[in-house]
Design an enzyme around this catalytic site. Sequence first.
Site, PDB file in Angstrom:
ATOM      1  N   LYS A  13       8.075 -27.090   7.098  1.00  0.00           N
ATOM      2  CA  LYS A  13       8.529 -27.327   7.356  1.00  0.00           C
ATOM      3  C   LYS A  13       8.593 -26.888   8.424  1.00  0.00           C
ATOM      4  O   LYS A  13       8.187 -26.614   9.905  1.00  0.00           O
ATOM      5  CB  LYS A  13      10.015 -27.564   6.956  1.00  0.00           C
ATOM      6  CG  LYS A  13      10.747 -27.694   5.929  1.00  0.00           C
ATOM      7  CD  LYS A  13      12.302 -28.722   6.017  1.00  0.00           C
ATOM      8  CE  LYS A  13      12.960 -27.130   5.095  1.00  0.00           C
ATOM      9  NZ  LYS A  13      12.383 -26.711   4.001  1.00  0.00           N
ATOM     10  N   ARG A  88      21.862 -28.569   6.043  1.00  0.00           N
ATOM     11  CA  ARG A  88      21.389 -27.777   4.386  1.00  0.00           C
ATOM     12  C   ARG A  88      22.329 -28.904   3.722  1.00  0.00           C
ATOM     13  O   ARG A  88      22.282 -28.365   1.968  1.00  0.00           O
ATOM     14  CB  ARG A  88      21.146 -26.595   4.131  1.00  0.00           C
ATOM     15  CG  ARG A  88      19.655 -25.970   3.983  1.00  0.00           C
ATOM     16  CD  ARG A  88      19.831 -24.899   4.151  1.00  0.00           C
ATOM     17  NE  ARG A  88      18.210 -24.319   3.196  1.00  0.00           N
ATOM     18  CZ  ARG A  88      17.768 -23.127   4.105  1.00  0.00           C
ATOM     19  NH1 ARG A  88      17.263 -23.605   5.007  1.00  0.00           N
ATOM     20  NH2 ARG A  88      16.695 -23.174   2.883  1.00  0.00           N
ATOM     21  N   ARG A 127       2.015 -17.778  -0.631  1.00  0.00           N
ATOM     22  CA  ARG A 127       2.860 -17.265   0.311  1.00  0.00           C
ATOM     23  C   ARG A 127       3.478 -16.116   0.283  1.00  0.00           C
ATOM     24  O   ARG A 127       3.178 -15.108   1.217  1.00  0.00           O
ATOM     25  CB  ARG A 127       3.471 -18.333   0.786  1.00  0.00           C
ATOM     26  CG  ARG A 127       4.905 -17.942   1.797  1.00  0.00           C
ATOM     27  CD  ARG A 127       5.623 -18.664   2.905  1.00  0.00           C
ATOM     28  NE  ARG A 127       7.203 -18.976   1.990  1.00  0.00           N
ATOM     29  CZ  ARG A 127       7.443 -19.522   2.956  1.00  0.00           C
ATOM     30  NH1 ARG A 127       7.516 -20.542   3.759  1.00  0.00           N
ATOM     31  NH2 ARG A 127       8.802 -19.573   2.261  1.00  0.00           N
ATOM     32  N   ARG A 135       8.699 -11.866   2.638  1.00  0.00           N
ATOM     33  CA  ARG A 135      10.303 -12.618   2.316  1.00  0.00           C
ATOM     34  C   ARG A 135      10.808 -11.549   1.017  1.00  0.00           C
ATOM     35  O   ARG A 135       9.744 -12.234  -0.371  1.00  0.00           O
ATOM     36  CB  ARG A 135      10.399 -13.276   2.673  1.00  0.00           C
ATOM     37  CG  ARG A 135      10.312 -14.650   3.987  1.00  0.00           C
ATOM     38  CD  ARG A 135       9.720 -15.801   4.283  1.00  0.00           C
ATOM     39  NE  ARG A 135      11.243 -16.291   3.651  1.00  0.00           N
ATOM     40  CZ  ARG A 135      11.385 -18.000   3.329  1.00  0.00           C
ATOM     41  NH1 ARG A 135      10.633 -18.599   4.519  1.00  0.00           N
ATOM     42  NH2 ARG A 135      12.480 -18.220   3.075  1.00  0.00           N
ATOM     43  N   ARG A 146      16.837 -21.583  -5.153  1.00  0.00           N
ATOM     44  CA  ARG A 146      16.634 -22.167  -3.554  1.00  0.00           C
ATOM     45  C   ARG A 146      16.821 -23.664  -3.834  1.00  0.00           C
ATOM     46  O   ARG A 146      16.278 -24.880  -3.635  1.00  0.00           O
ATOM     47  CB  ARG A 146      15.972 -21.898  -3.339  1.00  0.00           C
ATOM     48  CG  ARG A 146      15.588 -20.377  -2.800  1.00  0.00           C
ATOM     49  CD  ARG A 146      14.698 -19.668  -2.061  1.00  0.00           C
ATOM     50  NE  ARG A 146      14.574 -19.855  -0.441  1.00  0.00           N
ATOM     51  CZ  ARG A 146      13.561 -20.373  -0.285  1.00  0.00           C
ATOM     52  NH1 ARG A 146      13.151 -19.513  -1.344  1.00  0.00           N
ATOM     53  NH2 ARG A 146      12.971 -20.179   1.064  1.00  0.00           N
TER      54      ARG A 146
HETATM   55  P1  AMP Z   1      14.677 -20.543   5.131  1.00  0.00           P
HETATM   56  O1  AMP Z   1      13.727 -19.672   5.769  1.00  0.00           O
HETATM   57  O2  AMP Z   1      14.941 -21.867   5.740  1.00  0.00           O
HETATM   58  O3  AMP Z   1      14.024 -21.526   3.515  1.00  0.00           O
HETATM   59  O4  AMP Z   1      16.154 -19.723   4.659  1.00  0.00           O
HETATM   60  C1  AMP Z   1      16.197 -18.509   3.854  1.00  0.00           C
HETATM   61  C2  AMP Z   1      18.022 -18.728   3.312  1.00  0.00           C
HETATM   62  O5  AMP Z   1      18.515 -18.508   4.232  1.00  0.00           O
HETATM   63  C3  AMP Z   1      17.994 -20.162   2.378  1.00  0.00           C
HETATM   64  O6  AMP Z   1      17.089 -19.676   0.663  1.00  0.00           O
HETATM   65  C4  AMP Z   1      19.238 -19.122   2.525  1.00  0.00           C
HETATM   66  O7  AMP Z   1      20.262 -18.552   1.882  1.00  0.00           O
HETATM   67  C5  AMP Z   1      19.751 -19.465   4.138  1.00  0.00           C
HETATM   68  N1  AMP Z   1      19.671 -20.211   5.149  1.00  0.00           N
HETATM   69  C6  AMP Z   1      19.036 -20.528   5.995  1.00  0.00           C
HETATM   70  N2  AMP Z   1      19.332 -22.069   6.378  1.00  0.00           N
HETATM   71  C7  AMP Z   1      20.657 -21.668   5.917  1.00  0.00           C
HETATM   72  C8  AMP Z   1      21.067 -23.221   6.017  1.00  0.00           C
HETATM   73  N3  AMP Z   1      20.897 -23.875   7.204  1.00  0.00           N
HETATM   74  N4  AMP Z   1      22.719 -23.906   5.606  1.00  0.00           N
HETATM   75  C9  AMP Z   1      23.507 -21.906   4.048  1.00  0.00           C
HETATM   76  N5  AMP Z   1      21.597 -21.394   4.222  1.00  0.00           N
HETATM   77  C10 AMP Z   1      20.372 -20.976   4.901  1.00  0.00           C
END
Ligand code: AMP
Length: 192
Positions: A13, A88, A127, A135, A146
Amino acid sequence: MNIILLGPPGAGKGTQSERLVAEHGLVQLSTGDMLRKAIADGTELGLKAKAIMDAGELVADDIILGMIRERLQSPECAKGVILDGFPRTIAQAEGLDAMLAEMGLKIDHVIEIRVDEDALIKRIETRAAETGGARSDDNPEVLAKRLKVYHDNTAPILPYYREYGNMSFVDGMQSIETVASAIGEILGGQRN
Ligand code: AMP
Protein backbone atom coordinates in the site's frame (compact mmCIF):
# COMPACT_ATOMS: atom_id res chain seq x y z
CA MET A 1 -10.11 12.15 -6.45
CA ASN A 2 -10.08 10.31 -3.12
CA ILE A 3 -8.85 6.73 -2.95
CA ILE A 4 -8.69 4.09 -0.24
CA LEU A 5 -6.01 1.41 -0.57
CA LEU A 6 -6.83 -1.69 1.44
CA GLY A 7 -4.81 -4.82 2.09
CA PRO A 8 -2.86 -6.60 4.80
CA PRO A 9 0.42 -5.27 6.20
CA GLY A 10 3.18 -5.62 3.62
CA ALA A 11 0.76 -5.74 0.66
CA GLY A 12 2.48 -2.75 -0.93
CA LYS A 13 0.00 0.00 0.00
CA GLY A 14 2.79 2.41 0.94
CA THR A 15 4.77 1.76 -2.25
CA GLN A 16 1.73 2.17 -4.49
CA SER A 17 0.63 5.28 -2.60
CA GLU A 18 3.98 6.92 -3.24
CA ARG A 19 3.56 6.28 -6.95
CA LEU A 20 0.08 7.74 -6.94
CA VAL A 21 1.44 10.82 -5.19
CA ALA A 22 4.05 11.24 -7.92
CA GLU A 23 1.74 10.44 -10.83
CA HIS A 24 -1.58 11.95 -9.78
CA GLY A 25 -0.61 14.78 -7.47
CA LEU A 26 -2.59 13.27 -4.63
CA VAL A 27 -1.63 13.52 -0.97
CA GLN A 28 -0.86 10.29 0.88
CA LEU A 29 -2.51 10.05 4.27
CA SER A 30 -0.89 7.12 6.06
CA THR A 31 -2.05 6.79 9.65
CA GLY A 32 0.96 4.52 10.32
CA ASP A 33 3.34 7.28 9.11
CA MET A 34 1.50 9.88 11.21
CA LEU A 35 1.85 7.68 14.29
CA ARG A 36 5.54 6.99 13.58
CA LYS A 37 6.08 10.76 13.30
CA ALA A 38 4.35 11.28 16.65
CA ILE A 39 6.70 8.69 18.15
CA ALA A 40 9.77 10.35 16.58
CA ASP A 41 8.59 13.75 17.85
CA GLY A 42 8.14 12.29 21.34
CA THR A 43 4.56 13.58 21.67
CA GLU A 44 2.15 12.24 24.26
CA LEU A 45 0.22 10.47 21.49
CA GLY A 46 3.48 8.94 20.25
CA LEU A 47 4.32 7.62 23.67
CA LYS A 48 0.92 5.97 23.97
CA ALA A 49 0.91 4.63 20.42
CA LYS A 50 4.38 3.06 20.51
CA ALA A 51 3.53 0.19 22.85
CA ILE A 52 0.34 -0.57 20.91
CA MET A 53 2.15 -0.55 17.56
CA ASP A 54 5.04 -2.65 18.84
CA ALA A 55 2.49 -5.24 19.95
CA GLY A 56 0.87 -5.20 16.49
CA GLU A 57 -2.44 -3.99 17.90
CA LEU A 58 -4.66 -1.14 16.79
CA VAL A 59 -4.56 2.41 18.10
CA ALA A 60 -7.98 3.64 19.32
CA ASP A 61 -10.49 4.64 16.63
CA ASP A 62 -11.16 8.13 18.06
CA ILE A 63 -7.44 9.00 18.00
CA ILE A 64 -7.10 7.80 14.41
CA LEU A 65 -10.28 9.58 13.26
CA GLY A 66 -9.07 12.79 14.93
CA MET A 67 -5.74 12.62 13.04
CA ILE A 68 -7.48 12.03 9.72
CA ARG A 69 -10.01 14.82 10.29
CA GLU A 70 -7.25 17.30 10.96
CA ARG A 71 -5.40 16.38 7.77
CA LEU A 72 -8.49 16.16 5.52
CA GLN A 73 -9.37 19.72 6.49
CA SER A 74 -5.98 21.07 5.44
CA PRO A 75 -5.82 22.88 2.06
CA GLU A 76 -3.06 20.57 0.77
CA CYS A 77 -5.64 17.77 0.61
CA ALA A 78 -8.05 19.68 -1.61
CA LYS A 79 -6.88 17.88 -4.80
CA GLY A 80 -7.54 14.50 -3.26
CA VAL A 81 -6.02 11.93 -0.98
CA ILE A 82 -4.90 8.33 -0.87
CA LEU A 83 -5.87 6.75 2.40
CA ASP A 84 -3.18 4.20 3.22
CA GLY A 85 -3.67 1.98 6.27
CA PHE A 86 -6.97 3.67 7.11
CA PRO A 87 -9.77 2.77 7.71
CA ARG A 88 -8.84 -0.37 9.63
CA THR A 89 -12.10 -1.04 11.48
CA ILE A 90 -15.80 -0.73 10.72
CA ALA A 91 -15.99 2.13 13.25
CA GLN A 92 -13.27 3.97 11.33
CA ALA A 93 -15.05 3.36 8.02
CA GLU A 94 -18.29 4.71 9.45
CA GLY A 95 -16.50 7.65 11.07
CA LEU A 96 -14.84 8.43 7.74
CA ASP A 97 -18.18 8.38 5.93
CA ALA A 98 -19.71 10.78 8.42
CA MET A 99 -16.69 13.08 8.16
CA LEU A 100 -16.70 13.07 4.35
CA ALA A 101 -20.43 13.78 4.22
CA GLU A 102 -19.90 16.73 6.55
CA MET A 103 -17.11 18.06 4.33
CA GLY A 104 -19.00 17.47 1.09
CA LEU A 105 -16.42 14.92 -0.08
CA LYS A 106 -16.64 11.32 -1.27
CA ILE A 107 -14.47 8.29 -1.89
CA ASP A 108 -14.05 7.67 -5.62
CA HIS A 109 -12.22 4.35 -5.55
CA VAL A 110 -11.61 1.65 -2.97
CA ILE A 111 -8.82 -0.65 -4.15
CA GLU A 112 -7.94 -3.86 -2.36
CA ILE A 113 -4.40 -5.16 -2.90
CA ARG A 114 -4.63 -8.95 -2.56
CA VAL A 115 -1.59 -10.96 -1.57
CA ASP A 116 -0.52 -14.43 -0.61
CA GLU A 117 0.18 -14.36 3.12
CA ASP A 118 3.13 -16.79 3.16
CA ALA A 119 4.84 -14.57 0.64
CA LEU A 120 4.00 -11.58 2.81
CA ILE A 121 6.02 -12.92 5.69
CA LYS A 122 9.05 -13.16 3.37
CA ARG A 123 8.40 -9.64 2.11
CA ILE A 124 8.30 -8.21 5.62
CA GLU A 125 11.52 -10.06 6.49
CA THR A 126 13.18 -8.49 3.45
CA ARG A 127 11.86 -5.04 4.39
CA ALA A 128 13.16 -5.48 7.93
CA ALA A 129 16.58 -6.49 6.60
CA GLU A 130 16.71 -3.64 4.07
CA THR A 131 15.74 -0.98 6.58
CA GLY A 132 17.99 -2.45 9.28
CA GLY A 133 15.02 -2.96 11.58
CA ALA A 134 13.93 0.70 11.26
CA ARG A 135 10.37 -0.35 12.00
CA SER A 136 10.14 -2.07 15.36
CA ASP A 137 6.94 -3.82 14.22
CA ASP A 138 8.57 -5.39 11.11
CA ASN A 139 9.43 -8.79 12.49
CA PRO A 140 7.80 -12.20 12.04
CA GLU A 141 6.22 -12.35 15.52
CA VAL A 142 4.57 -8.95 15.34
CA LEU A 143 3.61 -9.56 11.71
CA ALA A 144 1.69 -12.69 12.71
CA LYS A 145 -0.21 -10.57 15.22
CA ARG A 146 -0.79 -7.77 12.66
CA LEU A 147 -2.15 -10.32 10.17
CA LYS A 148 -4.54 -11.69 12.80
CA VAL A 149 -5.68 -8.16 13.63
CA TYR A 150 -6.16 -7.55 9.88
CA HIS A 151 -8.42 -10.61 9.57
CA ASP A 152 -10.36 -9.90 12.75
CA ASN A 153 -10.83 -6.15 12.43
CA THR A 154 -9.98 -4.89 8.98
CA ALA A 155 -11.15 -7.61 6.58
CA PRO A 156 -14.76 -7.10 7.76
CA ILE A 157 -14.72 -3.65 6.15
CA LEU A 158 -14.29 -5.23 2.69
CA PRO A 159 -18.00 -6.18 2.43
CA TYR A 160 -18.84 -2.71 3.74
CA TYR A 161 -17.08 -1.14 0.76
CA ARG A 162 -18.28 -3.78 -1.69
CA GLU A 163 -21.75 -2.42 -1.06
CA TYR A 164 -20.51 0.99 -2.06
CA GLY A 165 -20.12 -0.31 -5.60
CA ASN A 166 -16.80 1.41 -6.31
CA MET A 167 -14.57 -1.34 -5.00
CA SER A 168 -11.92 -3.08 -7.12
CA PHE A 169 -9.01 -5.36 -6.44
CA VAL A 170 -5.56 -5.87 -7.86
CA ASP A 171 -3.24 -8.86 -7.59
CA GLY A 172 -0.50 -7.58 -5.28
CA MET A 173 1.81 -10.53 -6.00
CA GLN A 174 2.87 -9.04 -9.32
CA SER A 175 5.77 -6.63 -9.79
CA ILE A 176 5.45 -3.10 -8.44
CA GLU A 177 5.16 -1.84 -12.03
CA THR A 178 2.38 -4.26 -12.95
CA VAL A 179 0.42 -3.50 -9.79
CA ALA A 180 0.86 0.22 -10.48
CA SER A 181 -0.52 -0.13 -14.01
CA ALA A 182 -3.45 -2.22 -12.78
CA ILE A 183 -4.26 0.56 -10.32
CA GLY A 184 -3.81 3.11 -13.11
CA GLU A 185 -6.39 1.26 -15.20
CA ILE A 186 -8.88 1.28 -12.35
CA LEU A 187 -8.42 5.01 -11.97
CA GLY A 188 -9.03 5.21 -15.70
CA GLY A 189 -6.64 8.00 -16.48
CA GLN A 190 -8.31 10.30 -13.97
CA ARG A 191 -5.59 12.76 -12.96
CA ASN A 192 -6.88 14.09 -9.67
P1 AMP B 1 1.05 0.65 9.11
O1 AMP B 1 2.26 1.47 8.87
O2 AMP B 1 -0.16 1.14 8.37
O3 AMP B 1 1.27 -0.82 8.93
O4 AMP B 1 0.68 0.85 10.66
C1 AMP B 1 1.58 0.48 11.70
C2 AMP B 1 0.83 0.36 13.01
O5 AMP B 1 0.23 1.62 13.37
C3 AMP B 1 -0.35 -0.63 13.01
O6 AMP B 1 0.08 -1.96 13.24
C4 AMP B 1 -1.20 -0.08 14.14
O7 AMP B 1 -0.66 -0.39 15.42
C5 AMP B 1 -1.05 1.42 13.95
N1 AMP B 1 -2.06 1.96 13.01
C6 AMP B 1 -1.83 2.49 11.78
N2 AMP B 1 -2.99 2.87 11.19
C7 AMP B 1 -3.97 2.56 12.07
C8 AMP B 1 -5.38 2.66 12.02
N3 AMP B 1 -6.02 3.16 10.95
N4 AMP B 1 -6.08 2.22 13.10
C9 AMP B 1 -5.46 1.72 14.19
N5 AMP B 1 -4.13 1.57 14.29
C10 AMP B 1 -3.37 1.98 13.24
